[in-house]
Design an enzyme around this catalytic site. Structure first.
Site, PDB file in Angstrom:
ATOM      1  N   GLU A  48      44.163  42.072  38.697  1.00  0.00           N
ATOM      2  CA  GLU A  48      44.937  42.468  38.857  1.00  0.00           C
ATOM      3  C   GLU A  48      46.031  43.228  38.757  1.00  0.00           C
ATOM      4  OE1 GLU A  48      47.083  41.948  34.686  1.00  0.00           O
ATOM      5  OE2 GLU A  48      49.104  41.749  35.953  1.00  0.00           O
ATOM      6  N   ASP A  52      48.555  43.368  42.272  1.00  0.00           N
ATOM      7  CA  ASP A  52      50.523  43.520  41.436  1.00  0.00           C
ATOM      8  C   ASP A  52      50.888  44.674  42.979  1.00  0.00           C
ATOM      9  OD1 ASP A  52      52.818  44.455  40.218  1.00  0.00           O
ATOM     10  OD2 ASP A  52      51.681  46.306  39.557  1.00  0.00           O
ATOM     11  N   ASP A 121      50.217  36.662  35.411  1.00  0.00           N
ATOM     12  CA  ASP A 121      49.028  38.023  35.886  1.00  0.00           C
ATOM     13  C   ASP A 121      48.136  37.031  36.836  1.00  0.00           C
ATOM     14  OD1 ASP A 121      49.926  39.552  34.076  1.00  0.00           O
ATOM     15  OD2 ASP A 121      48.841  39.020  32.083  1.00  0.00           O
ATOM     16  N   GLU A 124      49.314  37.391  40.313  1.00  0.00           N
ATOM     17  CA  GLU A 124      48.465  38.531  40.870  1.00  0.00           C
ATOM     18  C   GLU A 124      47.515  38.888  41.496  1.00  0.00           C
ATOM     19  OE1 GLU A 124      52.661  41.350  39.351  1.00  0.00           O
ATOM     20  OE2 GLU A 124      50.794  41.107  37.710  1.00  0.00           O
TER      21      GLU A 124
END
Lengths: 230, 230
Positions: A48, A52, A121, A124
């Site tokens: 993650e 991101d 989350d 991502e």
């Protein structure tokens, strides 16, 4: 990973993982790892972390190319509206990602599967795993299916500032002075109603009403923009 | 763009732009644009918007691959220390970017050329222009010359949390209970001195002193780590 999810990724998005373990890690929450110590699993957090940044760049690159006339401030506002928990959790639900998260029993009971922060989350980390497995172009194809159509349909245009937009629209042909004269004020002080006009090049382009002068100006600019763009 | 800068980019970094206009835009501040309205220039801000995201991903990808055992929290702290104004402005100076910024006269007088916030912006916009001109791999090569060696020399390790590092170090061989017993407390309440030991597997690994228990624990963990890593 469940076969039904792999099929869905293939049929809906044309995605087939080379390394399904990456996908599996991307959907594993720490509560599941803790409940299954013998499996020696990794939770999604490292992937993650990467995903991101992958999303941030993918969206930035798209906005930069798509809106060559937008100044930086507008690009930044738009990116912030797209790259955020509200949007990403909605995208995750649309992709049915909520169905495939591996959760511990306690987190399941606590309703984590429907929690926006977790879904964000997971969106991502899915993107991070796709990037690791298949690179930038595969991510761009996926995001072009799930995210960009929403942008083009105006789902994020609420972040736009109508006064700024009107100014940009009118200034395409050179500097323009825009004014917002107050034409009416009604009601008691604690519930006042302001009405303003928007005027440029000696012409009244629109009129708007609001509980503050600023709100009235925004409303007037929105009216003017709609007329001008028709 | 000045030939001396193009030569420097080529000789120091092996970079030769296909579209020098992108490089030029990346070094143009709005004050210069405003002073030269006839040139119809663009300032660096749109390219910087992109470059910011390019740096975020380039650094994230590097950290993800370089430190496979770092948990997400540690990666995030390290990324935040690298991707920030202090670091980027220092990198910009090392690359002599300050010399080539196109500034208006007022900003020049105000000392903008040596302002960290501007240098940070220019570092990001340079990276954005390189990405647009030559793609991700060219950016990775540049960042591998300018940024990553600093990371590997430990320039950013100050953000690390010694207690966490000690725990990670000791847990390489399985779970370990670490405790920080208070062994002394001296001085008045408003200027107390705490001394703690750090103990694991029944062994005292170090001792530290501080004005709070937490500071004393960090100091003790740092001592223990240094001993263990010698």
């Amino acid at each position: 990973m469940e076969q039904v999810f792999l099929n869905e990724l293939r049929d809906r998005f044309g995605i087939e993982y080379q390394n399904v373990d990456l996908l599996s890690e991307a959907f594993t929450q720490s509560s599941y790892v803790n409940e299954h110590p013998n499996l020696k699993l990794q939770d999604y957090q490292r992937i993650e972390f990467l995903g991101d940044a992958v999303m941030e760049l993918t969206v930035s690159e798209y906005l930069y190319a798509k809106y060559p006339n937008y100044p930086e401030g507008k690009l930044t506002r738009l990116r912030a509206a797209i790259v955020c928990e509200d949007s990403f959790s909605a995208f995750a639900r649309e992709c049915h990602f909520d169905r495939y998260i591996k959760l511990g029993k306690g987190e399941e009971k606590n309703g984590a599967r429907d929690r926006n922060s977790l879904l964000c989350d997971i969106f991502e980390s899915f993107v991070g795993s796709l990037y690791l497995d298949q690179g930038k172009e595969a991510v761009q194809r996926f995001v072009a299916q799930v995210v960009f159509p929403k942008v083009e349909q105006g789902a994020f245009s609420y972040v736009m500032d109508h006064k700024t937009n009107l100014q940009e629209f009118l200034q395409k042909d050179g500097e323009v002075e825009i004014s917002y004269p107050l034409v009416a004020e009604a009601g008691p002080a604690n519930d006042a109603q302001f009405t303003v006009q928007v005027v440029a090049r000696g012409e009244v382009l629109g009129q708007g009403t609001g509980h503050t002068k600023k709100a009235a100006e925004q409303a007037a600019a929105e009216v003017a923009l709609r007329k001008l763009q028709d």
